[in-house]
Scaffold this active site. Structure first.
Site, PDB file in Angstrom:
ATOM      1  N   GLU A 161      19.382  23.623 -58.074  1.00  0.00           N
ATOM      2  CA  GLU A 161      18.489  24.774 -57.879  1.00  0.00           C
ATOM      3  C   GLU A 161      19.065  25.821 -56.932  1.00  0.00           C
ATOM      4  O   GLU A 161      18.547  26.044 -55.836  1.00  0.00           O
ATOM      5  CB  GLU A 161      17.111  24.310 -57.392  1.00  0.00           C
ATOM      6  CG  GLU A 161      16.373  23.497 -58.429  1.00  0.00           C
ATOM      7  CD  GLU A 161      14.874  23.401 -58.165  1.00  0.00           C
ATOM      8  OE1 GLU A 161      14.424  23.765 -57.075  1.00  0.00           O
ATOM      9  OE2 GLU A 161      14.150  22.953 -59.080  1.00  0.00           O
TER      10      GLU A 161
ATOM     11  N   GLU B  72      15.087  18.291 -64.225  1.00  0.00           N
ATOM     12  CA  GLU B  72      13.818  17.945 -63.561  1.00  0.00           C
ATOM     13  C   GLU B  72      12.658  18.494 -64.359  1.00  0.00           C
ATOM     14  O   GLU B  72      12.742  19.578 -64.938  1.00  0.00           O
ATOM     15  CB  GLU B  72      13.739  18.536 -62.145  1.00  0.00           C
ATOM     16  CG  GLU B  72      14.523  17.776 -61.107  1.00  0.00           C
ATOM     17  CD  GLU B  72      14.420  18.397 -59.720  1.00  0.00           C
ATOM     18  OE1 GLU B  72      13.332  18.903 -59.354  1.00  0.00           O
ATOM     19  OE2 GLU B  72      15.434  18.370 -59.008  1.00  0.00           O
TER      20      GLU B  72
HETATM   21  C1  BGC Z   1      13.421  20.141 -56.306  1.00  0.00           C
HETATM   22  C2  BGC Z   1      12.918  18.809 -55.833  1.00  0.00           C
HETATM   23  C3  BGC Z   1      11.443  18.938 -55.477  1.00  0.00           C
HETATM   24  C4  BGC Z   1      10.699  19.268 -56.764  1.00  0.00           C
HETATM   25  C5  BGC Z   1       9.190  19.387 -56.608  1.00  0.00           C
HETATM   26  C6  BGC Z   1      12.490  20.860 -57.226  1.00  0.00           C
HETATM   27  O1  BGC Z   1      12.387  22.184 -56.809  1.00  0.00           O
HETATM   28  O2  BGC Z   1      14.706  20.042 -56.854  1.00  0.00           O
HETATM   29  O3  BGC Z   1      13.695  18.386 -54.768  1.00  0.00           O
HETATM   30  O4  BGC Z   1      10.926  17.842 -54.843  1.00  0.00           O
HETATM   31  O5  BGC Z   1      11.164  20.469 -57.291  1.00  0.00           O
HETATM   32  O6  BGC Z   1       8.835  20.418 -55.764  1.00  0.00           O
END
Ligand code: BGC
Length: 487
Positions: free
Chosen positions: A193, A393
């Site tokens: 990110e 993610e």
């Molecule tokens: C990040 C994680 C974070 C998740 C939820 C992403 O922006 O890579 O580290 O915990 O989102 O907020």
């Protein structure tokens, strides 16, 4: 293009009475993902490992930031987190039982190089060697992220991402990790990110959700001006490009590498050619400093024009390095950056304001828009056409509570995953080359400044006792992974 095999239709039970003749007890066919699709889970070092100060580890900017009064909810820190550094074997066993076929973890740079550069720390390296071996023993493919925001403090003291040398040091560390692990780790993500750690860490951002302002800040918590911020962004993508080259030079031939970026997606208000074109233009612009330059080797005219005198300083050689060929693009997908419609204005698109009643999940920033799991990969494919895409993610937080029978019925998370994965399946069925999805997160963990109260895990963690309990969503995940389908 994958073709959905038609599963046998449910036949009525012989004992079913006549009046039940029309009942449908399960879907005639489940929406399937392509063969070999990776059912992954994701975590990050500072959020889970704990053992912040052992076996030669150096301090990271998160150690410093979380110990600064007022920065973290309830003054939570990652000193212990979920004690994964010591409990990794148990955690891998849980993920194995959940049917995970991939695990995306991150390496704490300051465990390997306590000062960010110089002599490597064998004990830090040993932890990741043991982790990888244990994963392979469990039949889970390791996917390593080299930077999930925990910059060695020693490098921050020398200017952090404002200093060009940090990009070079990152590449050296990346090359070293590839040399050490690529006999077993076949996929490396460079940085996690870019867009978020650059802007939230070096300026802080504000967004408005359901009419309320939401502020987000990350370590190191700086407040830079526009030029300095654009320069940090440039050093981040330069670090990516140089690390791709270092991994190619030092890793085994079959090592695959790509970024894990939070793709800022403009979702078209409807699927018609003019609105989709507007969404492509918007999305390209929204990612100008990161994905776009990594995949095209240039900063777009619209970005340079908008930045004006605050544009980053860069050379042609740097642009070439930034666009070093990659094997896949990883995108973290939670929310659309905006809804978009076609417009006659100069840019060709306009932002559609989000309704004040647009539903959301429990994190203050998390608007519920599962269709972004369709549009983000579809637009990544149509704009930049990378060889392969991973959703690095995707997931949501929930107010999970232990019920009296000892279970956690996180129906909102199951609803979320079903809808999100349904949209992703649609993209794969249309031929978008998505190779896998990593749910954020395997376990409840330290949600950065949100502390331990914001639970993203499929597995519940009691932060007092460190007891792990798989939630209903973990059962959903297992079933989905087993069927390779949305269940
Ligand atoms: C990040 C994680 C974070 C998740 C939820 C992403 O922006 O890579 O580290 O915990 O989102 O907020």
């Amino acid at each position: 293009m994958p073709i959905n095999p038609v599963l046998p239709r449910n036949t009525l039970d012989a004992n079913t009475s006549q009046q039940d003749d029309n009942s449908i007890t399960s879907a005639p066919s489940l929406p399937k993902f392509p063969d070999g699709f990776c059912w992954g889970l994701a975590t990050a070092s500072y959020q889970i490992e704990g053992s912040a100060n052992v076996e030669g580890k150096g301090k990271s900017i998160w150690d410093t930031y979380s110990h600064t009064p007022g920065k973290m909810k309830n003054n939570d820190t990652g000193d212990v987190a979920i004690d994964h550094y010591r409990r990794y074997k148990e955690d891998i066993q849980i993920m194995k039982e959940m049917g995970a076929t991939g695990y995306r973890f991150s390496i704490a740079w300051s465990r390997i190089f306590p000062n960010g550069t110089g002599v490597a720390n064998p004990k830090g390296l040993d932890f990741y060697n043991r982790l990888v071996d244990e994963l392979l023993k469990a039949g889970i493919q390791p996917f390593a992220t080299l930077y999930h925001w925990d910059l060695p403090q020693a490098l921050q003291d020398k200017g952090g991402w404002q200093a060009r040398e940090t990009s070079q040091y990152f590449a050296e560390y990346a090359g070293y990790m590839a040399e050490q692990l690529s006999d077993r780790v076949k996929h490396f993500f460079t940085l996690n990110e870019f867009q978020n750690f650059v802007d939230m860490g070096h300026r802080g951002i504000e967004m408005v959700v359901q009419g309320k302002p939401v502020q987000i800040e990350l370590a190191p918590g700086l407040k830079l001006d526009n030029q300095a911020l654009n320069q940090v962004a440039h050093h981040a993508v330069l670090a990516h490009g140089l690390s791709v080259q270092a991994i190619r030079a030092m890793g085994k031939k079959d090592t695959k590498v790509g970024p894990a970026e939070v793709m800022f997606c403009g979702v078209p208000v409807m699927d018609t050619p003019e609105h989709v074109k507007a969404a492509e233009t918007a999305t390209r612009h929204l990612n100008a400093r990161f994905l776009d330059v990594m995949l095209t080797g240039k900063y777009s005219d619209s970005y340079l024009k908008e930045a004006g005198k605050d544009a980053p300083k860069f050379t042609e050689d740097e642009l070439q390095a930034i666009a070093s060929p990659i094997d896949f693009v990883g995108i973290n997908v939670y929310i659309p950056k905006m809804y978009v419609m076609a417009s006659e204005n100069e840019s060709g698109y306009s932002e559609v304001p989000m309704s004040i009643s647009h539903p959301k999940m429990s994190s203050p920033w998390h608007t519920f828009s599962p269709e972004v799991l369709y549009w983000a990969p579809r637009l990544t494919h149509s704009i930049w056409n990378p060889k392969a895409i991973y959703i690095t993610e995707n997931g949501c937080a929930a107010n999970d509570e232990l019920s009296t029978d000892g279970n956690i019925y996180d129906t909102d998370r199951v609803m979320y995953l079903r809808n999100a994965m349904g949209q992703l399946q649609r993209a794969t069925a249309e031929g978008v080359p998505v190779k896998g999805n990593f749910v954020w997160s395997a376990f409840d963990n330290l949600e950065w400044t949100g502390g331990f109260g914001t639970r993203f895990g499929l597995v519940h963690v009691d932060f007092e006792t460190q007891k792990r309990t798989p939630k209903l969503s973990a059962k959903w995940f297992k079933e989905a992974a087993q069927h390779n389908a949305v269940v």
